[in-house]
Design a protein around this motif. Structure first.
Motif, short mmCIF file in Angstrom:
data_model
loop_
_atom_site.label_atom_id
_atom_site.label_comp_id
_atom_site.label_asym_id
_atom_site.label_seq_id
_atom_site.Cartn_x
_atom_site.Cartn_y
_atom_site.Cartn_z
N PRO A 234 43.63 42.42 50.46
CA PRO A 234 43.20 41.09 50.94
C PRO A 234 41.98 41.16 51.84
CG PRO A 234 45.58 41.34 51.11
CD PRO A 234 45.04 42.70 50.80
N HIS A 235 41.88 42.23 52.64
CA HIS A 235 40.73 42.34 53.54
C HIS A 235 39.45 42.59 52.76
CE1 HIS A 235 38.54 43.17 57.23
NE2 HIS A 235 38.10 44.29 56.69
N ILE A 236 39.53 43.44 51.72
CA ILE A 236 38.34 43.76 50.93
C ILE A 236 37.92 42.57 50.06
CG2 ILE A 236 37.44 45.21 49.06
CD1 ILE A 236 39.05 47.50 50.17
N MET A 237 38.88 42.02 49.32
CA MET A 237 38.55 40.94 48.39
C MET A 237 38.40 39.60 49.11
SD MET A 237 38.22 42.46 45.53
CE MET A 237 38.16 41.11 44.37
N GLY A 238 39.36 39.36 50.07
CA GLY A 238 39.31 38.11 50.82
C GLY A 238 39.30 36.92 49.90
N ASN A 239 38.34 36.06 50.11
CA ASN A 239 38.19 34.88 49.25
C ASN A 239 37.00 35.04 48.29
OD1 ASN A 239 40.35 33.51 50.49
ND2 ASN A 239 39.00 32.89 52.18
N ARG A 240 36.72 36.29 47.89
CA ARG A 240 35.55 36.52 47.02
C ARG A 240 35.70 35.81 45.68
NH1 ARG A 240 33.16 42.62 47.76
NH2 ARG A 240 33.04 42.61 50.03
N ILE A 241 36.90 35.87 45.13
CA ILE A 241 37.12 35.24 43.82
C ILE A 241 37.58 33.80 43.99
CG2 ILE A 241 38.39 35.40 41.66
CD1 ILE A 241 36.32 37.54 42.04
N GLY A 242 38.49 33.57 44.94
CA GLY A 242 38.95 32.21 45.18
C GLY A 242 39.78 31.64 44.06
N LEU A 243 40.55 32.49 43.37
CA LEU A 243 41.35 32.05 42.23
C LEU A 243 42.83 32.17 42.59
CD1 LEU A 243 40.85 31.10 39.31
CD2 LEU A 243 41.21 33.46 38.57
N PRO A 244 43.62 31.10 42.44
CA PRO A 244 45.05 31.18 42.74
C PRO A 244 45.75 32.22 41.86
CG PRO A 244 44.35 28.90 42.54
CD PRO A 244 43.20 29.74 42.08
N PRO A 245 46.84 32.82 42.36
CA PRO A 245 47.53 33.89 41.61
C PRO A 245 47.99 33.46 40.22
CG PRO A 245 48.29 33.84 43.88
CD PRO A 245 47.43 32.63 43.69
N MET A 246 48.41 32.19 40.05
CA MET A 246 48.89 31.75 38.75
C MET A 246 47.78 31.82 37.71
SD MET A 246 50.53 28.09 37.63
CE MET A 246 48.93 27.27 37.71
N TYR A 247 46.56 31.43 38.10
CA TYR A 247 45.44 31.47 37.17
C TYR A 247 44.98 32.90 36.92
CZ TYR A 247 45.30 26.45 37.96
OH TYR A 247 45.64 25.13 38.03
N VAL A 248 45.16 33.77 37.91
CA VAL A 248 44.87 35.19 37.70
C VAL A 248 45.78 35.76 36.62
CG1 VAL A 248 44.88 37.49 38.75
CG2 VAL A 248 43.99 35.53 40.03
N MET A 264 40.95 41.93 30.25
CA MET A 264 41.66 41.71 31.51
C MET A 264 40.68 41.63 32.68
SD MET A 264 44.83 44.36 31.07
CE MET A 264 45.85 44.38 29.59
N LEU A 265 39.68 42.52 32.68
CA LEU A 265 38.71 42.54 33.77
C LEU A 265 37.70 41.40 33.64
CD1 LEU A 265 37.99 46.38 33.91
CD2 LEU A 265 39.45 45.05 35.44
N LEU A 266 37.32 41.07 32.41
CA LEU A 266 36.26 40.08 32.21
C LEU A 266 36.74 38.65 32.42
CD1 LEU A 266 33.31 39.62 31.31
CD2 LEU A 266 34.15 39.48 28.95
N PHE A 267 37.97 38.37 31.99
CA PHE A 267 38.43 36.99 32.02
C PHE A 267 38.77 36.50 33.42
CE2 PHE A 267 39.39 34.98 27.81
CZ PHE A 267 38.62 35.85 27.06
N ILE A 268 39.05 37.39 34.35
CA ILE A 268 39.37 36.94 35.71
C ILE A 268 38.16 36.30 36.38
CG2 ILE A 268 40.03 37.75 38.01
CD1 ILE A 268 41.93 39.69 36.71
N PRO A 269 36.97 36.93 36.43
CA PRO A 269 35.82 36.22 37.01
C PRO A 269 35.39 35.01 36.19
CG PRO A 269 35.15 38.34 36.09
CD PRO A 269 36.64 38.33 36.10
N ILE A 270 35.52 35.07 34.86
CA ILE A 270 35.17 33.90 34.04
C ILE A 270 36.08 32.72 34.39
CG2 ILE A 270 35.18 32.99 31.69
CD1 ILE A 270 34.17 35.63 30.70
N THR A 271 37.37 32.99 34.50
CA THR A 271 38.31 31.93 34.88
C THR A 271 38.00 31.40 36.27
OG1 THR A 271 39.99 33.02 33.52
CG2 THR A 271 40.75 31.35 35.09
N SER A 272 37.58 32.28 37.17
CA SER A 272 37.22 31.84 38.52
C SER A 272 36.02 30.89 38.48
CB SER A 272 36.91 33.05 39.40
OG SER A 272 36.49 32.64 40.68
N ILE A 273 35.04 31.20 37.62
CA ILE A 273 33.86 30.33 37.49
C ILE A 273 34.27 28.96 36.95
CG2 ILE A 273 31.67 30.03 36.28
CD1 ILE A 273 31.42 33.09 36.29
N LEU A 274 35.07 28.96 35.87
CA LEU A 274 35.52 27.69 35.29
C LEU A 274 36.37 26.90 36.28
CD1 LEU A 274 36.46 28.92 31.70
CD2 LEU A 274 34.37 27.76 32.43
#
Length: 298
Positions: A234-248, A264-274
């Motif tokens: 949590p300290h490293i990532m913090g709110n960098r992605i800002g995606l709720p766990p359910m959407y992750v 798995m790696l690509l869709f997490i930031p894409i989902t965060s953008i959307l």
């Protein structure tokens, strides 16, 4: 960026790979000793337990047929491996060629990034309206920030976790500390299940050496995972992605089913953008409706 990439490749190629190979050879040698010891243990266990012997005899297992099936399977696997040897070599050569071309392309892209950015802005200015251009630039900026934060956060998390696991193994005298640390670092890139994979693989490696080391490693990894999950990550990532766990979890499942580990790696930031774009759109619609309702009241 190129210097950092070359430095990382140098460290992996000349420092970690030889030690990793030595550790794998030692593990294979330990495994050749561990298998006879395990066989002797079970033979002694069955000799001292008549109930277990009678139970196994009551199963009526045809060991000769089982041995023949295993032999046939191994022979077929060997023939398939030989027939596919050329494909394996071709695939490896293709991977090296793709990596080389990608590296050259990335080098030219980094050298000319200012010019390419200016050309892209001129094209958008000529084709799109000012409002559409601002929207496209906003999406591109959001994509850049999201992917940068995700990759840098995951990379730093991998380094910290691998160093922590390897250092703890070395301090407590556990075997193959560097190998276990590298495995933990690589598995940290796998969302959701990476820590569990590192735990299982590391425990099996320690089990080959000693059951007591495996038990201690299991206990140590459970503590490290709690520290990593509640403090470090949590300290490293913090709110960098800002995606709720359910959407992750949704992005992880959909990306894994469509494109495997890369998905798995690509869709997490894409989902965060959307998610960010849809959230801003919802707030804009709500603000517009509230503004229209106030105008109607007036």
């Amino acid at each position: 960026t190129i210097i950092i990439v070359l430095f990382v490749l140098f460290v992996v190629a000349f420092l970690l790979v030889p030690r990793f190979v030595e550790a794998i050879i030692a593990i294979v040698e330990q495994l050749s000793i561990f298998i006879p010891q395990a066989q002797q243990f079970f033979e002694k266990l069955l000799a001292d337990n008549e109930d277990a012997v009678r139970f196994i005899e009551s199963l009526n297992i045809d060991y000769e047929a089982m041995f023949r099936q295993v032999t046939n399977f191994l022979s077929r696997s060997a023939s398939d491996l030989i027939s596919n040897a050329f494909n394996i070599v071709s695939s490896f050569a293709g991977t090296l060629f793709s990596f080389f071309i990608s590296f050259i392309f990335a080098t030219y892209l980094l050298i000319q990034k200012e010019k390419l950015s200016l050309q892209l802005r001129l094209v958008m200015k000529a084709v799109l309206s000012e409002r559409r251009q601002q929207q496209v630039e906003r999406v591109l900026a959001l994509s850049f920030d999201t992917f940068t934060n995700f990759v840098s956060g995951q990379g730093l998390e991998a380094v910290v976790l691998g160093t922590l696991v390897g250092t703890c193994c070395w301090i407590f005298g556990l075997s193959y500390s560097s190998v276990v640390g590298v495995i933990a670092a690589l598995c940290s890139f796998i969302p959701m299940f990476g820590s569990m994979i590192a735990l299982v693989v590391g425990t099996l490696i320690q089990l080959i050496v000693s059951p007591y080391q495996a038990l201690f490693f299991l206990f140590m990894m459970l503590i490290i995972q709690q520290i990593d999950g509640n403090l470090i990550y949590p300290h490293i990532m913090g709110n960098r992605i800002g995606l709720p766990p359910m959407y992750v979890l949704i992005a992880f499942s959909v990306g894994g089913s469509l494109m495997g580990l890369f998905g798995m790696l690509l869709f997490i930031p894409i989902t965060s953008i959307l998610y960010d774009l849809f959230r801003d759109w919802v707030y804009e619609r709500i603000a517009k409706k509230e503004k229209d309702s106030k105008q109607e009241i007036v």
